[in-house]
Scaffold this active site. Structure first.
Site, PDB file in Angstrom:
ATOM      1  N   CYS A  99       0.797  -1.235   0.000  1.00  0.00           N
ATOM      2  CA  CYS A  99       0.000   0.000   0.000  1.00  0.00           C
ATOM      3  C   CYS A  99       0.828   1.283   0.000  1.00  0.00           C
ATOM      4  O   CYS A  99       0.761   2.086  -0.930  1.00  0.00           O
ATOM      5  CB  CYS A  99      -0.927   0.007   1.211  1.00  0.00           C
ATOM      6  SG  CYS A  99      -1.966  -1.455   1.359  1.00  0.00           S
ATOM      7  N   HIS A 155      -2.741   6.543   4.152  1.00  0.00           N
ATOM      8  CA  HIS A 155      -1.650   5.589   4.416  1.00  0.00           C
ATOM      9  C   HIS A 155      -0.263   6.099   4.022  1.00  0.00           C
ATOM     10  O   HIS A 155       0.586   5.347   3.539  1.00  0.00           O
ATOM     11  CB  HIS A 155      -1.916   4.244   3.725  1.00  0.00           C
ATOM     12  CG  HIS A 155      -1.264   3.098   4.458  1.00  0.00           C
ATOM     13  ND1 HIS A 155      -1.278   1.800   3.984  1.00  0.00           N
ATOM     14  CD2 HIS A 155      -0.561   3.063   5.621  1.00  0.00           C
ATOM     15  CE1 HIS A 155      -0.621   1.017   4.829  1.00  0.00           C
ATOM     16  NE2 HIS A 155      -0.179   1.768   5.824  1.00  0.00           N
TER      17      HIS A 155
END
Length: 558
Positions: A99, A155
């Site tokens: 991610c 993130h």
């Protein structure tokens, strides 16, 4: 090149043998709140049209390579299939295996080795974020008049306020800061007792939006509100980073209707999540048309990494999974849909990487790329729109110096050029080289999901000889990484090892700090959010400076 030609001939049989590659649902209309309209911009329809295109970048989370209709999936994705068929499918498109790395490279146009994020992901308790000295894509777009909005998963770190999306170029932010969490309650536990709420609007916890709405639908409603409230005569950049289809595997009940025949519970839930995501993207597209953006828009769709078979994702016929440098971890579903494309309905097989969106989109937006910004991405708009050759000839997939070292790796195995204990991967033209420990390497065919639970008996495995730490593949001829050529072409191995070594000389130190106990949401009102206080640090340093001055003065008096 002779070697490539010979290999291509030899690989025809291999390719023949393994030729598998082949709105308003809850009754809430967009823009219903008065605060949304006044907070996001002018009334729709005002002003003159802009020559700068509206940019909509949609990032799915953990979608497997096979998990789209046009790649042969049993999961129905009519919206994605239609948008891709009418646009340009990217069939040689690469991202990173996890991610944070993919998101950092998209937003900076730089490889991980040039931002210090080359190891793993940013954990919730780490005092870490995308380095503040990196210019971001929304910052560059704001310079040329774009309104910039992010909806979804960030993130990229949040331990201090300066790391937040609204401080990195976005006018507004609505979404989550962490890598995952409950789709309905938006709570996330990083470890036992370390739990907190993770839904934000700009810089504050969005408690008012905590209505138990499934995040895919909630994010779509927010996008609709933004589009309804903005003036389509002014350019907009919308970064929509959906949480789906990342674990936990959750979906509203109605999306299971077509997939009750799937026995594997993880695959069934995953299919329902993807069906909901496909519907959400249809609603975003309808909103773009309804509010007057579509004809001057560029829609880019991408997954952030490969699928995770243990969580229902499929990368078949590619090898490996999320978190690995095999093709199944880094080769992604991607396409561009836009009325502005010249070659609509085509397939692009040129080499494209997620870092390429930074310079491509800035150029499309009529912006300028500063000379001092050393990018790893290329402007590939003409490659996509007109079918021209890609300016990209190589991709550094990564060099991770602190990942678990391969026990039998050595400088000797790397011909004195490279320590093959280090996890690394690089692509140069047709060739791909991996060293160290590349990660889980099975092929997971569709029949592996035929039972109630994951069945590894169906998986294809290769038992490598003891001590192996170097692999070489011709990805053009062997996209499934079935024939290792490292022993047959040692000169090619050496060339790619030298290229790795050259890249490594430009790497910055790894940023992967230990966890900070101050990050515990219990100390922050039960919310995941910035905990590092710059003022406290300054006060402490000021106190220490003051104490030192007093000591010096005493010494002088003495």
């Amino acid at each position: 090149m002779v070697a490539v030609g010979v290999l291509a001939g030899l690989s025809v049989l291999s390719l023949l043998t393994y030729g598998y590659l082949a709105w308003d649902s809850l009754g809430l209309g967009p823009g219903q709140t008065e605060g949304t309209r006044t907070g996001l911009g002018e009334e729709p329809g005002a002003g003159t049209p802009s020559s700068q295109p509206h940019i909509i970048f949609i990032l799915a989370d953990d979608q497997g390579f096979r998990d789209v209709g046009y790649h042969g999936s049993e999961i129905r994705t009519p919206t994605l299939d239609k948008l891709a068929a009418e646009g340009v499918k990217l069939e040689n498109y690469y991202v990173q295996p996890m991610c944070t790395p993919s998101r950092s490279q998209f937003i900076t146009g730089k490889y991980q080795i040039h931002t210090g994020l080359q190891h793993s992901i940013i954990r919730p308790t780490q005092p870490n974020c995308l380095p503040l000295d990196n210019v971001t894509l929304p910052q560059k777009l704001k310079e040329v008049g774009y309104s910039t909005h992010m909806v979804g998963k960030w993130h990229l770190g949040f331990y201090r306020r300066e790391c937040m999306p609204t401080q990195r170029g976005f006018d507004t932010f609505f979404g989550s800061l962490l890598g995952s969490g409950d789709y309905y309650t938006h709570f996330k536990c990083d470890s036992p007792g370390i739990c907190g709420y993770d839904l934000y609007e700009n810089d504050n916890a969005a408690w008012d939006h905590d209505n138990g709405i499934y995040s895919t639908q909630m994010y779509t409603q927010k996008v609709q509100q933004i589009l309804a409230s903005h003036n389509p005569g002014r350019p907009i950049f919308l970064y929509i980073a959906y949480q789906a289809v990342h674990s936990p595997l959750q979906a509203p009940g109605k999306y299971f209707e077509h997939y009750r025949s799937i026995n594997n519970i993880n695959r069934r839930r995953y299919a329902a999540m993807l069906a909901c995501l496909d519907e959400a993207i249809n609603n975003v597209t309808l909103a773009l048309k309804k509010y007057g953006y579509y004809e001057n828009s560029v829609i880019i769709y991408s997954s952030d990494n490969g699928g995770q078979p243990m969580a229902g994702g499929s990368n078949w016929p590619l090898r490996g999974s999320k978190g690995t440098y095999w093709e199944g971890g880094i080769r992604a579903v991607g396409f561009v849909h836009s009325p502005l494309l010249k070659n609509k309905g085509s397939v692009c097989k040129e080499l494209v990487h997620i870092t390429d969106w930074f310079p491509t989109l800035i150029t499309l937006a009529e912006g300028q790329i500063d000379e001092e910004i050393q990018l790893d991405g290329y402007d590939i708009w003409e490659t996509i729109s007109e079918g021209r050759r890609s300016p990209r000839v190589d991709i550094l997939h990564n060099i991770d110096p602190i990942y678990t070292k391969a026990k039998n790796g050595s400088w000797a195995a790397g011909y004195g050029i490279w320590n093959t204990a280090i996890q690394s991967a690089i692509r140069v033209n047709h060739w791909k080289l991996l060293t160290g420990n590349p990660g889980y390497s099975d092929w997971v065919p569709p029949q592996a999901f035929s039972n109630a639970g994951p069945n590894r008996w169906h998986n294809e495995r290769v038992s490598w000889s003891a001590g192996k730490t170097v692999w070489l593949f011709n990805i053009t001829a062997d996209p499934y990484e079935r024939v290792d050529l490292s022993a047959r072409y040692p000169d090619v191995v050496k060339q790619l090892l030298r290229r790795l070594s050259q890249f490594n000389k430009t790497a910055v130190p790894v940023r992967y700090p230990p966890k900070d106990p101050r990050s515990n949401p219990k100390l922050n009102g039960g919310v995941w959010g910035p905990w590092f206080k710059e003022d406290e640090k300054k006060k402490k340093s000021d106190k220490s400076k003051g104490a030192n001055k007093q000591k010096k003065n005493k010494n002088r008096n003495k």
